[in-house]
Scaffold this motif. Structure first.
Motif, short mmCIF file in Angstrom:
data_model
loop_
_atom_site.label_atom_id
_atom_site.label_comp_id
_atom_site.label_asym_id
_atom_site.label_seq_id
_atom_site.Cartn_x
_atom_site.Cartn_y
_atom_site.Cartn_z
N ILE B 160 0.83 -1.21 0.00
CA ILE B 160 0.00 0.00 0.00
C ILE B 160 0.87 1.26 0.00
CG2 ILE B 160 -0.26 0.16 2.52
CD1 ILE B 160 -3.13 1.05 1.97
N LEU B 161 2.05 1.17 0.61
CA LEU B 161 2.95 2.33 0.60
C LEU B 161 3.41 2.61 -0.83
CD1 LEU B 161 5.09 1.53 3.75
CD2 LEU B 161 3.05 2.91 3.57
N MET B 164 0.86 4.64 -2.47
CA MET B 164 0.92 6.04 -2.04
C MET B 164 2.04 6.77 -2.77
SD MET B 164 0.58 5.72 2.01
CE MET B 164 -0.82 4.97 2.77
N LYS B 167 1.27 7.69 -6.24
CA LYS B 167 0.41 8.88 -6.30
C LYS B 167 1.23 10.14 -6.15
CE LYS B 167 -3.67 7.69 -7.21
NZ LYS B 167 -4.58 7.15 -6.22
N ALA B 168 2.33 10.04 -5.38
CA ALA B 168 3.17 11.22 -5.17
C ALA B 168 4.19 11.39 -6.28
CB ALA B 168 3.88 11.12 -3.82
N LYS B 171 8.72 9.67 -6.42
CA LYS B 171 9.96 10.43 -6.34
C LYS B 171 11.05 9.70 -5.56
CE LYS B 171 7.83 14.99 -6.57
NZ LYS B 171 6.43 14.71 -6.20
N ILE B 221 -5.21 -4.51 7.25
CA ILE B 221 -5.36 -3.07 7.38
C ILE B 221 -5.17 -2.39 6.02
CG2 ILE B 221 -4.47 -1.01 8.51
CD1 ILE B 221 -5.76 -2.66 10.51
N SER B 222 -4.15 -2.84 5.27
CA SER B 222 -3.90 -2.24 3.96
C SER B 222 -5.08 -2.47 3.04
CB SER B 222 -2.67 -2.85 3.32
OG SER B 222 -1.59 -2.82 4.18
N LEU B 225 -7.68 -0.01 3.82
CA LEU B 225 -7.34 1.38 3.52
C LEU B 225 -7.09 1.62 2.04
CD1 LEU B 225 -4.92 2.27 6.43
CD2 LEU B 225 -7.15 3.23 6.03
N SER B 228 -9.19 4.07 -0.14
CA SER B 228 -9.06 5.52 -0.03
C SER B 228 -7.75 6.03 -0.63
CB SER B 228 -9.19 5.97 1.42
OG SER B 228 -8.42 5.19 2.25
N VAL B 229 -6.79 5.13 -0.83
CA VAL B 229 -5.56 5.58 -1.49
C VAL B 229 -5.71 5.52 -3.00
CG1 VAL B 229 -3.12 5.05 -1.82
CG2 VAL B 229 -4.12 4.85 0.42
N LEU B 231 -8.62 5.07 -5.13
CA LEU B 231 -9.69 5.77 -5.85
C LEU B 231 -9.50 7.27 -5.74
CD1 LEU B 231 -12.75 3.61 -4.86
CD2 LEU B 231 -11.49 3.60 -6.99
N GLU B 232 -10.00 7.98 -6.77
CA GLU B 232 -9.91 9.44 -6.73
C GLU B 232 -11.30 10.02 -6.74
OE1 GLU B 232 -7.47 10.49 -9.98
OE2 GLU B 232 -5.60 10.04 -8.89
N ASP B 233 -11.40 11.25 -6.25
CA ASP B 233 -12.72 11.89 -6.21
C ASP B 233 -13.22 12.21 -7.62
OD1 ASP B 233 -13.11 11.97 -3.47
OD2 ASP B 233 -11.66 13.59 -3.28
N LEU C 134 3.11 15.18 -1.98
CA LEU C 134 1.75 15.11 -2.52
C LEU C 134 1.15 16.50 -2.75
CD1 LEU C 134 0.22 12.26 -0.37
CD2 LEU C 134 0.40 12.26 -2.83
N ASN C 139 -6.01 14.16 -3.56
CA ASN C 139 -6.20 13.09 -2.58
C ASN C 139 -5.20 13.16 -1.45
OD1 ASN C 139 -8.32 11.87 -3.90
ND2 ASN C 139 -6.89 10.96 -5.34
N ARG C 142 -6.48 12.18 2.00
CA ARG C 142 -6.80 10.77 2.22
C ARG C 142 -5.56 9.91 2.26
NH1 ARG C 142 -10.91 8.36 -1.57
NH2 ARG C 142 -10.43 10.12 -2.87
#
Lengths: 97, 233, 226
Positions: B160-161, B164, B167-168, B171, B221-222, B225, B228-229, B231-233, C134, C139, C142
């Protein structure tokens, strides 16, 4: 800028990680020995600071207290001004609707 | 949130076939270029050989050996494990994946992929390390069990990390930084566990059991969670 | 002025009172001497670091659970709490090392509590790195909250692991038996007042940051309406 931040942080993490890993792998016995040695050392040191509050030590005490109070008043002044400015801005927002 | 296609209509069968389809695609894409695996394995080999070379053949004590082993495994894993999600964002296929496949099946297939990836990495690194650094393994079965349990835990915690970090923007060493606090207990216990395998005294099975329990816990747990990591709005 | 404001602003009186109590009223500890007075700052700082961390984590969980968006500003408050907590954690480490140097002779020795505060520090650093990377992502809230939740659930495992590996040099309840220092009533009162005033300071800064965040948001709306 951000990249540099990340580099510095990873270097810091590496430095922190090394002793953690090191002590993780050494036995509990070693850690105990370390602590025991530490305590022994402390026991040696213990009699040295005979706690007789002389005039000299109380002067130091007042000085330290003065420094701490000055630091607190600086911080309090900063917080107070910040609070006032935020309140002023809030009023302005309210008046504009 | 993007309405992901519901798997409930097709039931468990739909989820299963989705997972298998994803896995097949992931493996095909990965083994077409072997980019991530090549980098991780070459990194591990270089570091191991460098350590052995600079030590000049002098054997290290058991504790140091297991620290070095897990350091090599940790940094090699950090080089490769985020690739599975970073690739999707890089090649701009993440959006397509988000719309066409259910979130749960993506998480399950990606974590299976990461587990397999980690196992391949360990199968390469561990013998190499044992060979070059003259590690004298006394409890062989326990050693294999500890290394495997540690690897499973690392792969389970970082999936899950990786999402994340992707998404960032994937980098540089961000993945290493954010993985470190989560992986610290795992590395800690793994080092203890492998040190036990290198010593004469009978090893305690607490450590591998802890690692496996931890990986199960963090996977659950991952899984909760991940929505929410991912999917996007 | 509402009761909340009065309670928060009482920090302006309570904090100097704490300092005076700590330096003048509380007796010096038997062996540690006057250097033990750092306790009235170190212990509350550590308490607030942990409090801020827990508040941050609970708000993250609430934000992730609150799918319909019924509550406003949960992520922002969580982030602000983490920022305050980070500063307090650094201060805890600094005061702790000074005290350790005085009473144990070394600045740092990977005592269980030192280890756990460093882990909290690393989690904060990783969280801020992630948040920084980020920037501009919709997001961000979240993903950041999910990370905080994952990092937080590993902490109980440390609580399980660390004491098995290291023996503690830290005073067990607050000051341990074999050091033959026990808190008498005056010391305990001072400590409690100190904890109260540091918690109020934390709450005061948190609400101040919350007001600034609200202002920022409203200014953003104002510009968006143009």
């Amino acid at each position: 800028m951000r990249l540099i931040n990340i580099l510095v942080l990873s270097a810091a993490l590496a430095v922190i990680a090394a002793p953690v890993f090191h002590s993780a792998a050494t036995d509990t016995k070693c850690a105990c020995a370390f602590a025991a040695a530490d305590q022994a050392q402390e026991a040696k040191v213990e009699p040295a600071p005979a706690e007789t509050p002389t005039a000299d030590s109380s002067v130091v005490l007042y000085r330290v207290m003065g420094v701490v109070l000055i630091v607190w008043f600086g911080l309090a002044f900063f917080l107070f001004m910040l609070d006032r400015r935020v309140a002023a801005l809030e009023n302005e927002m309210r008046q504009r609707g | 949130m993007t309405p992901a296609r519901s798997s409930s209509a097709a039931g468990v069968y739909g989820l299963g076939s989705d997972i298998i389809r994803n896995l097949r695609k992931d493996f095909r894409v990965e083994f077409r270029s072997r980019f991530a695996l090549n980098i991780a394995v070459s990194f591990a080999a270089i570091v191991t050989i460098a350590m052995s070379l600079t030590a000049g053949g002098a054997p290290f004590p058991a504790a140091v050996q297991s620290i070095l082993l897990w350091t090599v495994i940790f940094f090699s894993a950090m080089n490769g494990l985020s690739h599975i999600f970073v690739r999707e964002e890089d090649q701009a296929t993440a959006l397509f994946l988000r719309v066409s496949v259910t979130t749960d099946s993506i998480f399950i297939s990606k974590s299976i992929f990461n587990q397999v990836f980690m196992m391949i990495l360990l199968i390469v690194i561990t013998p190499l390390f044992v060979f070059f650094l003259q590690v004298n393994v006394i409890h062989i079965a326990f050693f294999i069990l500890s290394v495997a349990a540690g690897g499973i835990a690392i792969a389970a915690a970082t999936t899950i990390l990786a999402a994340m970090v992707a998404k960032a923007g994937g980098k540089g060493s961000l993945f290493t930084i954010i993985s470190f606090p989560v992986l610290l207990p795992i590395l800690w216990v793994s080092i203890n566990s492998t040190t036990g395998a290198l010593r004469q005294t009978a090893p305690s099975y607490d450590n591998p059991v802890f690692l496996l329990a931890f990986s199960g816990f963090i996977s659950v747990i991952s899984f909760l969670l991940f929505r929410s990591v991912w999917l996007e709005d | 002025m509402s009761i909340k404001t009065i309670a928060l602003k009482s920090v302006y009186i309570l904090m100097p009172a704490t300092i005076l109590l700590a330096f003048l009223w509380a007796p010096p500890a038997a062996i540690l001497g006057d250097s033990s007075r750092i306790m009235y700052f170190h212990v509350p700082l550590a308490w607030v670091s942990i409090l801020a961390f827990i508040v941050s984590g609970i708000l993250s969980v609430a934000y992730l659970a609150d799918k319909k968006g019924r509550f406003h500003g949960l992520v922002e408050t969580s982030y602000n709490s983490a920022v305050i907590g980070f500063v307090f954690t650094i201060l805890t480490v600094i005061t702790g090392s000074i005290w350790a140097k005085i009473s144990w002779g070394v600045f740092w020795n990977w005592d269980p509590r030192e280890t756990s505060i460093v882990i909290v520090l690393i989690i904060y650093i990783a969280y801020f790195s992630l948040q920084g990377a980020l920037a501009g992502n919709e997001n961000r809230g979240r993903i950041g909250s999910s990370y905080l939740v994952i990092a937080m659930i590993t902490l109980p495992f440390f609580a399980f692991l660390v004491p098995r590996i290291y023996p503690s040099l830290h005073p067990d309840p607050i000051i341990n038996k074999d050091r033959t220092v026990h808190l008498d009533a005056a010391m305990l009162t001072t400590l409690l007042v100190a904890i109260l005033s540091f918690s109020l300071l934390y709450a005061y800064i948190l609400f101040l940051m919350k007001r600034i965040t609200t202002l920022k948001k409203r200014i953003g709306d104002y510009h968006a309406a143009d």
